[in-house]
Design a protein around this motif. Sequence first.
Motif, PDB file in Angstrom:
ATOM      1  N   UNK A  55       1.136  15.537  -7.294  1.00  0.00           N
ATOM      2  CA  UNK A  55       2.081  15.443  -8.097  1.00  0.00           C
ATOM      3  C   UNK A  55       1.501  14.127  -8.889  1.00  0.00           C
ATOM      4  N   UNK A  56       1.446  14.354 -10.362  1.00  0.00           N
ATOM      5  CA  UNK A  56       0.861  13.227 -11.163  1.00  0.00           C
ATOM      6  C   UNK A  56       1.606  11.998 -11.001  1.00  0.00           C
ATOM      7  N   UNK A  57       3.135  12.315 -11.363  1.00  0.00           N
ATOM      8  CA  UNK A  57       3.770  11.039 -11.406  1.00  0.00           C
ATOM      9  C   UNK A  57       3.685  10.283 -10.000  1.00  0.00           C
ATOM     10  N   UNK A  58       3.744  10.869  -8.711  1.00  0.00           N
ATOM     11  CA  UNK A  58       3.799  10.138  -7.484  1.00  0.00           C
ATOM     12  C   UNK A  58       2.251   9.557  -7.233  1.00  0.00           C
ATOM     13  N   UNK A  59       1.400  10.302  -7.617  1.00  0.00           N
ATOM     14  CA  UNK A  59      -0.077   9.593  -7.596  1.00  0.00           C
ATOM     15  C   UNK A  59      -0.222   8.474  -8.312  1.00  0.00           C
ATOM     16  N   UNK A  60       0.283   8.337  -9.705  1.00  0.00           N
ATOM     17  CA  UNK A  60       0.146   7.128 -10.424  1.00  0.00           C
ATOM     18  C   UNK A  60       1.231   6.051  -9.844  1.00  0.00           C
ATOM     19  N   UNK A  61       2.265   6.644  -9.260  1.00  0.00           N
ATOM     20  CA  UNK A  61       3.198   5.480  -8.587  1.00  0.00           C
ATOM     21  C   UNK A  61       2.352   4.673  -7.537  1.00  0.00           C
ATOM     22  N   UNK A 104      13.119   9.250  -9.921  1.00  0.00           N
ATOM     23  CA  UNK A 104      12.386   8.559 -11.161  1.00  0.00           C
ATOM     24  C   UNK A 104      11.603   7.345 -10.570  1.00  0.00           C
ATOM     25  N   UNK A 105      10.453   6.996 -11.287  1.00  0.00           N
ATOM     26  CA  UNK A 105       9.668   6.002 -10.935  1.00  0.00           C
ATOM     27  C   UNK A 105      10.378   4.646 -10.447  1.00  0.00           C
ATOM     28  N   UNK A 106      11.186   4.311 -11.816  1.00  0.00           N
ATOM     29  CA  UNK A 106      11.954   2.892 -11.614  1.00  0.00           C
ATOM     30  C   UNK A 106      12.778   3.027 -10.309  1.00  0.00           C
ATOM     31  N   UNK A 107      13.338   4.320  -9.771  1.00  0.00           N
ATOM     32  CA  UNK A 107      14.186   4.140  -8.587  1.00  0.00           C
ATOM     33  C   UNK A 107      13.215   4.042  -7.324  1.00  0.00           C
ATOM     34  N   UNK A 108      12.080   4.724  -7.539  1.00  0.00           N
ATOM     35  CA  UNK A 108      11.165   4.493  -6.259  1.00  0.00           C
ATOM     36  C   UNK A 108      10.640   3.257  -6.093  1.00  0.00           C
ATOM     37  N   UNK A 109      10.360   2.681  -7.438  1.00  0.00           N
ATOM     38  CA  UNK A 109       9.856   1.013  -7.443  1.00  0.00           C
ATOM     39  C   UNK A 109      11.034   0.106  -6.780  1.00  0.00           C
ATOM     40  N   UNK A 133       0.841  -1.179  -0.078  1.00  0.00           N
ATOM     41  CA  UNK A 133      -0.199  -0.049  -0.007  1.00  0.00           C
ATOM     42  C   UNK A 133       1.016   1.206  -0.117  1.00  0.00           C
ATOM     43  N   UNK A 134       0.735   2.053  -0.856  1.00  0.00           N
ATOM     44  CA  UNK A 134       1.571   3.449  -1.347  1.00  0.00           C
ATOM     45  C   UNK A 134       0.750   4.672  -0.835  1.00  0.00           C
ATOM     46  N   UNK A 135       1.151   5.743  -0.208  1.00  0.00           N
ATOM     47  CA  UNK A 135       0.353   6.758  -0.060  1.00  0.00           C
ATOM     48  C   UNK A 135       1.484   7.998  -0.435  1.00  0.00           C
ATOM     49  N   UNK A 136       0.966   9.069  -0.737  1.00  0.00           N
ATOM     50  CA  UNK A 136       1.439  10.432  -0.988  1.00  0.00           C
ATOM     51  C   UNK A 136       1.470  11.187   0.149  1.00  0.00           C
ATOM     52  N   UNK A 137       2.442  11.471   1.135  1.00  0.00           N
ATOM     53  CA  UNK A 137       2.286  12.287   2.218  1.00  0.00           C
ATOM     54  C   UNK A 137       2.678  13.605   2.294  1.00  0.00           C
ATOM     55  N   UNK A 138       1.786  14.635   2.242  1.00  0.00           N
ATOM     56  CA  UNK A 138       2.426  16.000   1.994  1.00  0.00           C
ATOM     57  C   UNK A 138       2.760  16.410   3.330  1.00  0.00           C
ATOM     58  N   UNK A 139       3.556  17.427   3.389  1.00  0.00           N
ATOM     59  CA  UNK A 139       3.983  18.132   4.693  1.00  0.00           C
ATOM     60  C   UNK A 139       2.939  18.385   5.792  1.00  0.00           C
ATOM     61  N   UNK A 196       4.982   4.419 -18.298  1.00  0.00           N
ATOM     62  CA  UNK A 196       4.431   5.576 -17.964  1.00  0.00           C
ATOM     63  C   UNK A 196       5.323   6.710 -17.754  1.00  0.00           C
ATOM     64  N   UNK A 197       6.413   6.443 -17.137  1.00  0.00           N
ATOM     65  CA  UNK A 197       7.652   7.280 -16.917  1.00  0.00           C
ATOM     66  C   UNK A 197       8.063   7.844 -18.273  1.00  0.00           C
ATOM     67  N   UNK A 198       8.220   6.721 -19.256  1.00  0.00           N
ATOM     68  CA  UNK A 198       9.051   7.013 -20.395  1.00  0.00           C
ATOM     69  C   UNK A 198       8.044   8.164 -21.338  1.00  0.00           C
ATOM     70  N   UNK A 199       6.662   7.717 -21.154  1.00  0.00           N
ATOM     71  CA  UNK A 199       5.593   8.610 -22.100  1.00  0.00           C
ATOM     72  C   UNK A 199       5.639   9.929 -21.249  1.00  0.00           C
ATOM     73  N   UNK A 200       5.697  10.145 -20.018  1.00  0.00           N
ATOM     74  CA  UNK A 200       5.407  11.398 -19.311  1.00  0.00           C
ATOM     75  C   UNK A 200       6.781  12.170 -19.336  1.00  0.00           C
ATOM     76  N   UNK A 201       7.895  11.614 -19.140  1.00  0.00           N
ATOM     77  CA  UNK A 201       9.230  12.337 -19.046  1.00  0.00           C
ATOM     78  C   UNK A 201      10.068  12.226 -20.197  1.00  0.00           C
ATOM     79  N   UNK A 202       9.935  11.347 -21.111  1.00  0.00           N
ATOM     80  CA  UNK A 202      10.898  11.006 -22.132  1.00  0.00           C
ATOM     81  C   UNK A 202      12.003  10.313 -21.658  1.00  0.00           C
ATOM     82  N   UNK A 203      12.880  10.300 -22.554  1.00  0.00           N
ATOM     83  CA  UNK A 203      14.158   9.301 -22.060  1.00  0.00           C
ATOM     84  C   UNK A 203      15.333  10.059 -21.617  1.00  0.00           C
ATOM     85  N   UNK A 204      15.165  11.394 -21.294  1.00  0.00           N
ATOM     86  CA  UNK A 204      16.303  12.012 -20.723  1.00  0.00           C
ATOM     87  C   UNK A 204      16.518  11.793 -19.307  1.00  0.00           C
ATOM     88  N   UNK A 205      15.564  11.450 -18.563  1.00  0.00           N
ATOM     89  CA  UNK A 205      15.863  11.473 -17.060  1.00  0.00           C
ATOM     90  C   UNK A 205      14.688  10.263 -16.638  1.00  0.00           C
TER      91      UNK A 205
END
Length: 686
Positions: free
Chosen positions: A599-605, A569-574, A450-456, A617-626
Motif C-alpha cells: 500500500x503506497x499510502x501506508x508505506x509512505x506513512x 486517512x493519513x491524518x487520523x493514522x498520525x 518507528x512504524x511498520x506495515x504488518x501484513x497478515x 501527500x494525502x491531499x495530492x494522492x487522494x484529493x480533497x474528498x476523503x
Amino acid sequence: MNLSDPLELLPRTKSITVNKFKLLELHTFEDLLNYIPSRYEDYTLKSTIDKVQEGEIVTIKGRVVEAKNIYTRNRLKIQKATIEDETGKIEITWYNQPYLVQLLKPGVLLSVAGEVKRFLNTYTIQPAEYEILKTDDQPTIHTGRIVPIYPEKKGLSTKTIREKMRYALQSLETNVENIEWLPLDIQNFNTLMDEIEAYRQIHFPDTKERAQKARNRLAFDELFTIQLSNAIIKKEWEDEKVGSSLQIEKYQKEIDVFINNLPFSLTNAQKKVVDDIFKDLTKQTPMNRFIQGDVGSGKTVVAAIAAYIAHLNGFQTLYMAPTEILAQQHYSTVAKLFKNQLVTIGLQTGAQKSIKIDSKTDETGYFDIVIGTHALLNESLKLDKVGLVIIDEQHRFGVKQRSMLKKKGFNPHLLTMTATPIPRTVALTLYGELDLSVIDEMPAGRLPIKTWVIPQIKRDKAYTWIKEQIRQHKTQVFVVCPLIEESEIETMKSVKAVKVEYENLKEKIFKDWRVGLLHGKLKPIEKSKVMNAFKDKQFDILVATSVVEVGIDVPNATIMIIEGAERYGLAQLHQLRGRVGRSDKQSYCMLFTASEESNQRLQYFAKTNSGMQLAEFDLKLRGSGDIYGVRQHGYADLKVASFSDFELITKSKNSVKYFMSKYSLDQFPQIKEKVDTYGRLEIGRD
C-alpha cells in the motif's frame, strides 16, 4: 417555479421520492441543482444498427419488434428485446428485470446505450442505459449524450436523480434574470462561465470540456463564498475592541520565571508562537489565532503561558476541549504546570456537574482557569471576567458560540489549537479569518516513532515481539480497531470489531496479560475509569476504537497497533500514532492490514513522521474528498471545489480582496444570503 420552491412541486414525483431527497438535505430546487455529478459516462457515439462494432460503447435508436422473458434452469430471469431501425435488427439483453416486458410493447420507440457484444456471429447489446421516447426528435436524458452519474444514496437511483434534475433545470430557465450573483468584472477577469450555463453544463454537458468549465465556475463560487465569509468575520473581529489589552512588559519578570521553571526548555518553534501570542494580546483588537502542531509538539504549554498572562492581568481563561477525556487530560496537565503558582483551576464537563478543583482554590468559587467541554458555555459558572478563550481541536468555532462567550466576558481573546495535520491550502481556505501559527518542531529528547506495515503473514511474529517487549520493558500497548461490533455488511466483515478482537486477544493471544476495553458507547464515567486504570498500569493492553485518537496521554505506552490501517486517512493514522512516543522511550506503531498488496499510502506513512508532510501527500494522492479518513474532523465538506486546486484557490482569494475593496455586501443581496447561509452551516457543525 422559483429556485426556492420546495421539491414537493416537482412534476410527476411521488412523496416517497421527495422524502428520499430530504434525507440528503435536498429540500428546494436550488438544493437539487447543487447535487453535483460524481462522474460522467460518454454515450455520444450514435450508430445505425448495421454499423455497430464489437466492443463499442454506442447509442442506437429503434422500435421494439418483440420482448420476452426467458427463465433458465438456475432460475435466472433474462429479458430479450429485438429492436429495428431502417438498417436492420439487433437484440437487447437485460437480467432480472421482468417488468420490462410490460413496458416494451411492439412499436415502442427505444433509445439504448451500452456495449456491443458478439454471440454466435450475431451482435447484441447489454444496455447500461435506456429510455422510451415519444417522438424521434425528442431530446434524450439517459442516452445519446454525455450522461451524469450521481452518488446513489438513501435509495435514490442515478436515473431518478437525472430525471428530476432535468425538471429543476427547466425551472432554472424561468429564473435567468435572478440566477447570476457575481459582479460582472469578477466574472470577466477570471474568465468564468455564467451561472445558468454552468448549471446546464455541469448536469448535462455538451462536451467534457464544457463540463470542466462548468465545474470550475461552481468551484469558484464555493471557494469565493467560503473565503468571503472568512474575510467578513475577520474584518468584524478586527473592528471589535477588547475590554482591556493585556500588559506584557509589566509582568515580564513573572512570565520569565514561569517559563524558566518549566520542567523543559521551549523549542524555537514554541518561542516563535509565544511571541506571536504576546503581540496579539497587547493589541486593542481581540486575538484570533489558530495554532497547528503535531501531537506532542507542546501546544498545551503555549496555551498555559497565554492563560498565565491573562491571570497576571486579572482575567480568567476558559479552556474548551471536544471530549470529556481530553478535558480531563488538559486539567491534569495544566494543574501540573501551575503547581507552584497561585493559580486556581476548575474542571467542568457535562457529566461532572460539580467542579473539581485543586487545593489552592479559594472558598468563593472563583477560578483563574476553567477547563471543560462546551458545557462551559451553558453552565452558570462564576465567569465574570473572561479575557481569554482557548479552543482545542474545534476547528470551526461559530458565530453563535462567540456571541455566547461575549456574555461571559467582553470580546475575549481567542486561541484555537489542533494536532490534526491540515494542508496549508486547506487551512488558508477554510480558516482564513484566523491568524495561523505552526509549531513544526518536537521537544528535545523525543525519539521518532518507528512504524511498520504488518501484513497478515507476519502477524504472529509481531505478537511474539510485542509479548517480549511487555515482558522485558514493562511497556503498555494500544490496539485500535475501526468498529465496535462485527459488521454484517459484506465489504466490512474483514474489519476488526473492537469487542470481538478484545475477546480474541484476552482469551487467546495475550491470555497471560491484562487486557482492557474502551469504546465510544461506554458512559463518560466508565471511559474515565478504564483510562485511569490503563494510566495506573492496571492493564498491559488497551483494546479501543479511535476514541483514543485525541487526548490520551500514557507515557508508559510505547506500542500502537492499528487494525485495518488501510481504512484510515493519513491524518487520523498520525493522530493515533501520536498516542505513543510521549516519553524518552523508543516507541513503535504497527499498521496491521488484511491486504497482501503493498500500500503506497501506508508505506509512505511508515517512513514519514511529519504531520504536515503526510497531509500534503494525502491531499495530492487522494484529493480533497476523503483526506481525513473515516471521520471528517469538523472540516467543511466541499461539494465541487478541491483543496488541491491551488490556482483556483488563489483566484478566488484575490477576487475576495478585490470585492472587499470595491463593493459593499449590501449591494449584492444574493451574495449576502450565500455568506449568511454558509455561516449558519458552520454554526451547525459546531
